[in-house]
Design a protein around this motif. Structure first.
Motif, PDB file in Angstrom:
ATOM      1  N   UNK B 109     -33.041   8.955 -32.255  1.00  0.00           N
ATOM      2  CA  UNK B 109     -32.561   7.580 -31.672  1.00  0.00           C
ATOM      3  C   UNK B 109     -32.530   6.701 -33.256  1.00  0.00           C
ATOM      4  N   UNK B 110     -33.151   6.862 -34.565  1.00  0.00           N
ATOM      5  CA  UNK B 110     -33.530   5.969 -35.316  1.00  0.00           C
ATOM      6  C   UNK B 110     -32.539   6.003 -35.994  1.00  0.00           C
ATOM      7  N   UNK B 111     -30.998   7.347 -35.747  1.00  0.00           N
ATOM      8  CA  UNK B 111     -30.646   6.966 -36.760  1.00  0.00           C
ATOM      9  C   UNK B 111     -28.758   7.127 -36.158  1.00  0.00           C
ATOM     10  N   UNK B 112     -29.138   6.466 -34.974  1.00  0.00           N
ATOM     11  CA  UNK B 112     -27.167   6.824 -34.331  1.00  0.00           C
ATOM     12  C   UNK B 112     -27.401   5.602 -34.721  1.00  0.00           C
ATOM     13  N   UNK B 113     -26.042   5.393 -35.177  1.00  0.00           N
ATOM     14  CA  UNK B 113     -24.701   4.241 -35.176  1.00  0.00           C
ATOM     15  C   UNK B 113     -24.723   3.383 -34.195  1.00  0.00           C
ATOM     16  N   UNK B 114     -24.891   2.213 -33.190  1.00  0.00           N
ATOM     17  CA  UNK B 114     -24.335   1.647 -32.578  1.00  0.00           C
ATOM     18  C   UNK B 114     -23.373   1.334 -32.453  1.00  0.00           C
ATOM     19  N   UNK B 115     -22.704   0.934 -34.367  1.00  0.00           N
ATOM     20  CA  UNK B 115     -22.284  -0.329 -34.735  1.00  0.00           C
ATOM     21  C   UNK B 115     -21.743  -0.115 -35.816  1.00  0.00           C
ATOM     22  N   UNK B 262     -27.633  13.422 -26.210  1.00  0.00           N
ATOM     23  CA  UNK B 262     -26.644  14.313 -26.004  1.00  0.00           C
ATOM     24  C   UNK B 262     -25.474  13.743 -25.842  1.00  0.00           C
ATOM     25  N   UNK B 263     -25.304  12.709 -24.949  1.00  0.00           N
ATOM     26  CA  UNK B 263     -24.263  12.548 -24.551  1.00  0.00           C
ATOM     27  C   UNK B 263     -23.470  11.273 -25.887  1.00  0.00           C
ATOM     28  N   UNK B 264     -25.023  10.408 -26.272  1.00  0.00           N
ATOM     29  CA  UNK B 264     -24.294  10.116 -27.713  1.00  0.00           C
ATOM     30  C   UNK B 264     -23.628  11.050 -28.702  1.00  0.00           C
ATOM     31  N   UNK B 265     -24.306  11.316 -28.926  1.00  0.00           N
ATOM     32  CA  UNK B 265     -23.981  12.376 -29.942  1.00  0.00           C
ATOM     33  C   UNK B 265     -22.581  12.977 -30.210  1.00  0.00           C
ATOM     34  N   UNK B 266     -22.488  13.583 -29.003  1.00  0.00           N
ATOM     35  CA  UNK B 266     -20.250  13.885 -28.343  1.00  0.00           C
ATOM     36  C   UNK B 266     -19.820  12.386 -28.985  1.00  0.00           C
ATOM     37  N   UNK B 267     -20.261  11.506 -28.201  1.00  0.00           N
ATOM     38  CA  UNK B 267     -19.468  10.641 -28.203  1.00  0.00           C
ATOM     39  C   UNK B 267     -19.371   9.755 -29.738  1.00  0.00           C
ATOM     40  N   UNK B 269     -19.870  12.853 -32.920  1.00  0.00           N
ATOM     41  CA  UNK B 269     -19.489  14.077 -33.473  1.00  0.00           C
ATOM     42  C   UNK B 269     -17.457  13.655 -33.028  1.00  0.00           C
ATOM     43  N   UNK B 270     -17.998  13.933 -32.390  1.00  0.00           N
ATOM     44  CA  UNK B 270     -16.575  14.467 -31.702  1.00  0.00           C
ATOM     45  C   UNK B 270     -15.374  13.295 -30.393  1.00  0.00           C
ATOM     46  N   UNK B 271     -16.117  12.349 -30.777  1.00  0.00           N
ATOM     47  CA  UNK B 271     -15.333  10.799 -30.081  1.00  0.00           C
ATOM     48  C   UNK B 271     -15.000   9.980 -30.313  1.00  0.00           C
ATOM     49  N   UNK B 272     -15.778   8.972 -32.363  1.00  0.00           N
ATOM     50  CA  UNK B 272     -15.633   8.363 -32.280  1.00  0.00           C
ATOM     51  C   UNK B 272     -16.573   7.046 -32.783  1.00  0.00           C
ATOM     52  N   UNK B 273     -17.928   7.770 -31.885  1.00  0.00           N
ATOM     53  CA  UNK B 273     -18.815   6.495 -31.806  1.00  0.00           C
ATOM     54  C   UNK B 273     -18.010   5.452 -31.159  1.00  0.00           C
ATOM     55  N   UNK B 274     -18.496   3.821 -32.269  1.00  0.00           N
ATOM     56  CA  UNK B 274     -18.113   3.039 -31.625  1.00  0.00           C
ATOM     57  C   UNK B 274     -16.077   2.955 -32.087  1.00  0.00           C
ATOM     58  N   UNK B 275     -15.822   3.514 -32.425  1.00  0.00           N
ATOM     59  CA  UNK B 275     -14.134   3.178 -32.649  1.00  0.00           C
ATOM     60  C   UNK B 275     -13.623   2.802 -31.636  1.00  0.00           C
ATOM     61  N   UNK B 276     -12.068   2.329 -31.250  1.00  0.00           N
ATOM     62  CA  UNK B 276     -11.271   1.484 -30.188  1.00  0.00           C
ATOM     63  C   UNK B 276     -10.239   2.877 -30.206  1.00  0.00           C
ATOM     64  N   UNK B 277      -9.815   4.086 -28.747  1.00  0.00           N
ATOM     65  CA  UNK B 277      -9.079   4.772 -29.289  1.00  0.00           C
ATOM     66  C   UNK B 277      -7.543   3.924 -29.294  1.00  0.00           C
ATOM     67  N   UNK B 278      -7.350   2.945 -29.315  1.00  0.00           N
ATOM     68  CA  UNK B 278      -5.944   1.804 -30.378  1.00  0.00           C
ATOM     69  C   UNK B 278      -6.020   1.790 -31.174  1.00  0.00           C
ATOM     70  N   UNK B 279      -4.563   2.066 -31.960  1.00  0.00           N
ATOM     71  CA  UNK B 279      -4.210   2.080 -33.323  1.00  0.00           C
ATOM     72  C   UNK B 279      -4.050   0.482 -32.614  1.00  0.00           C
ATOM     73  N   UNK B 310     -18.166   5.421 -23.440  1.00  0.00           N
ATOM     74  CA  UNK B 310     -18.201   7.175 -24.109  1.00  0.00           C
ATOM     75  C   UNK B 310     -19.323   7.973 -23.485  1.00  0.00           C
ATOM     76  N   UNK B 311     -20.816   7.243 -24.391  1.00  0.00           N
ATOM     77  CA  UNK B 311     -21.616   8.028 -23.454  1.00  0.00           C
ATOM     78  C   UNK B 311     -22.201   7.848 -22.243  1.00  0.00           C
TER      79      UNK B 311
END
Lengths: 194, 365
Positions: B109-115, B262-267, B269-279, B310-311
């Motif tokens: 968890x040390x390298x997981x970016x929450x924001x 694993x849930x956090x990493x999936x979000x 790596x493939x679902x843009x982490x803290x990015x919003x789904x809207x433009x 996402x997580x």
């Protein structure tokens, strides 16, 4: 004393102590776990030299994969703990080998001029991983590809050795299992014959 | 006495920078650890409740309102149970195994970016570090299985080890696809290269890799339908059959922390982490009064809440799988890992290479 220096002495002493006890212990599982400790501390040593890519790859490849297989084999074989009968012969060989290795290392370190040869890129803009990638795919592309090819040959050889065992072992045929249906397995008997 | 205190003060002044750095880091670590442990506790509660409702039962409903205090009761019970150490077992390794599992599960968890700014250690080789840490989790299982001096435990550990080795390769190749698409090993950079809307995230061009990554993640955490390592019906409880009390609890916490990881990493790596789904730029302005408008803007903008949503979705998927699928047979797991997942990743990496060469918009521009 600098905190990095303290850390260095701590890590190296752990490496040396566990290397010595790795040779001494009788239990093979303990020996394998001590090797894990050595690799881990070597990774810390590399991290202190700012070689983050190499250090993490050391943990990933050696600790995460190679030594797992080591442990796997050691645990499954269940090697009995026994005393060596001809300890003096082993002692002779080990003393000779270690003396030769010491002499080699001594010559490499003290009769070799390192300063002018190694061309290290130390710009802070490019990170460690990028630099290694650059070197591997430009200056050392030939040796890199040859290594990859040798590893591929080794993989194919390992599979080929395994394939010869096929006749003797019992195994399932997944194709047959999937094609199996209710009709081929169940037979409904009609009438009052029972 | 006075000299001693003076000396101590001297030492602390010489290492002032280091000490302040260490204490600062410790506070940050506890800021990650404490919420994580609380989530782990309530994840077990959520699992029992969700599976119960899927099977038409009530689930825990006695301790506290709607059974909400159940995790605390479980914790207290496990804490006060006796730790039994099996005869002829290796005592040191037996006690070391849960510690190793726990440490490794939380170290990642040390390298997981929450924001965009909220990250403990923003290192360049972040993804590699995570891969290394998740590959170390196997040691806890192997050591536990061997040190227990029990046939069930050893068999469970062996199954688990071969399973993790098989699925780690597929997982690594899926990550290679992500690295190729983003051009970086840094998790923050990986998220930033998915900027845009929901269709700019990597799940679209890397769809097979996303599926394989998540399947391998489920297998790596020894969860159903890949829980042969525990295999209650065959091996009683697998590698942790001999553990009682806190030893068992630590394994349990580590397993759930790994699932969340694993849930956090999936979000990420493939679902843009803290990015919003809207433009945001295409949405235009809101014609609402000040306060509501601000809240809405905050909610649609990028932020930690999207990462959490996402997580939590993928965490729900873990439970959903457990309630839905029957357990794989051991040889089926091996066949799926080696003969199906790994070839698919290899092929898709090749296809992705063509994508990158022809600069397919908008992901590889």
């Amino acid at each position: 004393m600098d905190i990095i220096t303290i850390l260095f002495y701590l890590v190296t002493s752990v490496i040396i102590l566990s290397a010595i006890s790795l040779i001494i212990v009788n239990n093979t599982v303990h020996a394998a776990l001590l090797l894990v400790l050595i690799f881990f501390n070597s990774a810390i040593l590399w991290l202190m030299l700012k070689a983050e890519f190499l250090s993490i790859v050391l943990v990933l490849v050696y600790v995460g994969a190679v030594l797992v297989l080591f442990l796997f084999v050691v645990m499954l074989l269940d090697i009995p703990v026994r005393k060596n009968s001809n300890q003096k012969l082993y002692l002779l060989f080990s003393v000779v080998t270690s003396l030769v290795m010491f002499a080699e290392l001594y010559m490499v370190i003290f009769y070799h001029n390192f300063t002018n040869e190694v061309n290290i890129i130390t710009s802070s803009e490019l990170n460690n991983t990028y630099q290694i990638g650059l070197m591997l795919f430009t200056d050392y592309i030939f040796s890199f590809e040859v290594t990859a090819f040798i590893l591929l040959v080794a993989i194919i050889a390992a599979i080929a050795i395994n394939m010869t065992e096929k006749q003797r072992s019992l195994r399932q045929d997944p194709g047959k299992q999937i094609l199996e249906s209710k009709k081929s397995r169940l037979r409904i008997i009609k009438g009052n014959k029972l | 006495m006075f000299d001693f205190i003076n000396n101590l003060l001297d030492i602390s002044l010489t290492y002032y920078n280091e000490l302040s750095f260490v204490s600062h880091t410790l506070i940050l670590i506890s800021l990650i650890m404490v919420p994580l442990l609380i989530i782990v506790a309530y994840y077990t509660y959520a699992e029992r409740k969700i599976i119960a409702s899927m099977q038409g039962r009530l689930g825990p409903n006695v301790v506290g309102p709607k059974g909400l205090l159940q995790p605390l009761a479980d914790g207290v019970k496990l804490f006060f149970k006796e730790i039994v150490i099996p005869t002829d077992s290796n005592k040191f390794l037996f006690l070391l195994a849960p510690v190793v599992t726990f440490t490794v599960a939380f170290a990642a968890w040390a390298v997981i970016p929450f924001d965009s700014v909220m990250v403990l250690s923003d290192i360049n080789a972040g993804l590699l570090y995570i891969l290394a840490m998740t590959s170390l989790g196997i040691y806890g299982i192997i050591i536990a299985g061997w040190a227990s001096n029990s046939k069930y435990a050893l068999l469970g550990a062996m199954r688990s080890a071969s399973l993790i080795i098989a699925y780690e390769i597929a997982m690594g190749f899926a990550l290679v696809g992500v690295i190729m698409a983003s051009g970086s090993l840094n998790l923050g950079d990986i998220i930033n290269s998915q900027k845009g809307s929901v269709f700019n995230w990597f799940w679209v061009p890397l769809f097979p890799l996303f599926i394989i990554y998540f399947i391998s993640g489920v297998a790596e955490t020894n969860r159903a339908p890949f829980d042969v390592a525990e295999g209650e019906s065959e091996l009683v409880a697998g590698f942790h059959v001999e553990y009682s009390g806190m030893g068992f609890a630590v394994f349990f916490i580590a397993e759930y922390a790994n699932m969340i990881l694993i849930s956090a990493l999936t979000s990420i790596l493939f679902f843009g982490g803290w990015l919003s789904p809207f433009n945001i730029s295409t949405l235009g302005y809101f014609e609402l009064n000040g306060f509501v408008n601000n809240i809405l803007l905050f909610l649609i903008n990028d932020g930690i809440h999207w990462f959490i949503v996402k997580t939590f979705f993928f965490m729900f998927c873990f439970i959903w799988f457990r309630a839905t699928f029957p357990r794989y047979r051991y040889d089926q797991i091996m066949r799926l890992g080696w003969k199906i997942l790994i070839p698919i990743t290899l092929i898709w990496i090749f296809i992705e290479m063509i994508f990158i060469y022809y600069k397919v918009e908008p992901w590889f521009a």
